[in-house]
Enzyme design. Sequence first.
Site, mmCIF file in Angstrom:
data_model
loop_
_atom_site.group_PDB
_atom_site.id
_atom_site.type_symbol
_atom_site.label_atom_id
_atom_site.label_comp_id
_atom_site.label_asym_id
_atom_site.label_seq_id
_atom_site.Cartn_x
_atom_site.Cartn_y
_atom_site.Cartn_z
ATOM 1 N N ASP A 9 0.881 -1.166 0.000
ATOM 2 C CA ASP A 9 0.000 0.000 0.000
ATOM 3 C C ASP A 9 0.921 1.219 0.000
ATOM 4 O O ASP A 9 2.123 1.099 0.297
ATOM 5 C CB ASP A 9 -0.870 -0.032 1.266
ATOM 6 C CG ASP A 9 -1.662 1.237 1.446
ATOM 7 O OD1 ASP A 9 -2.328 1.668 0.483
ATOM 8 O OD2 ASP A 9 -1.606 1.822 2.545
ATOM 9 N N ASP A 42 -0.190 5.144 0.807
ATOM 10 C CA ASP A 42 -0.458 6.165 1.826
ATOM 11 C C ASP A 42 -0.352 5.582 3.234
ATOM 12 O O ASP A 42 -0.951 4.543 3.543
ATOM 13 C CB ASP A 42 -1.862 6.742 1.633
ATOM 14 C CG ASP A 42 -1.979 7.535 0.343
ATOM 15 O OD1 ASP A 42 -0.941 7.927 -0.212
ATOM 16 O OD2 ASP A 42 -3.110 7.752 -0.125
ATOM 17 N N GLY A 77 -17.615 5.584 8.553
ATOM 18 C CA GLY A 77 -18.749 5.074 9.318
ATOM 19 C C GLY A 77 -19.597 4.088 8.534
ATOM 20 O O GLY A 77 -20.579 3.579 9.038
ATOM 21 N N SER A 116 -2.645 0.909 -4.617
ATOM 22 C CA SER A 116 -3.170 1.995 -3.782
ATOM 23 C C SER A 116 -4.520 2.500 -4.264
ATOM 24 O O SER A 116 -4.819 2.485 -5.463
ATOM 25 C CB SER A 116 -2.164 3.149 -3.791
ATOM 26 O OG SER A 116 -2.707 4.297 -3.179
#
Length: 253
Positions: free
Chosen positions: A45, A47, A78, A134
């Site tokens: 990955d 970031d 969320g 990514s």
Amino acid sequence: MLPLILKSNLQFATLKTLSLVSISVMSPQQSVQEVFRTADCVCFDVDSTVIRDEGIDELANFCGKGEEVKRLTAEAMGGNMTFQEALKKRLDIIRPSVSQIRQYLEEFPIRLTPGITELVKLLQDKGVVVYLVSGGFRSLIEPVADKLSIPRSNVFANRLKFFFNGEYAGFDENEPTSRSGGKPLVIRRLKEQHGYQRLVMIGDGATDAEASPPADAFIGFGGNVVREEVKKRSSWYVTSFQELIDSLAVQTK
């Protein structure tokens, strides 16, 4: 002659049994470590893993839209929208132009996570193929790949689209990494196309953990940010790339 053949077969069977026993008694962490030490492909990955920042948040701050994007990111976390919906809404807020991205790259040098340069070189020297996978933007990630001597063809990320005048025109929704389940799809395709036998995914986020399987192992990374959910789902969780470098060093002794 017959006793010799029987003896040889018995020795082979014994060695095979011992090998299977040794694997079966490994802890989950030891199993992941073994896959990593013998990997033929490693996917990182970007970031908060390969680099210390979250690209989309930093770009939003640079474009003066940091707080709006931060609120939307919290809403997306969320579970109120899909990954692609969240990406679209954030980009519709930022609307980065070609000139803004160019200026951002000039004014904010890439901050590589300590140890990543050495780790990538070690892997490549061993013949391991390294990829960057990514949910970020290719225009921000390709310079990272260049810095690490990773071919740009080994970058899987989102493509931004622009009008002829350089203004923001959207993003390529056909890129796997632009939607939920994108990273597992990329890894599945890599294994099918190249026949990788031991592919490892390394990252800090839930989308990275979800990539195993099809990845043969997942290593959680908490060197920049610790996400408890990811930590719980990781058989091997590291907070420094030095731990992975040391693991490779043990193998070569």
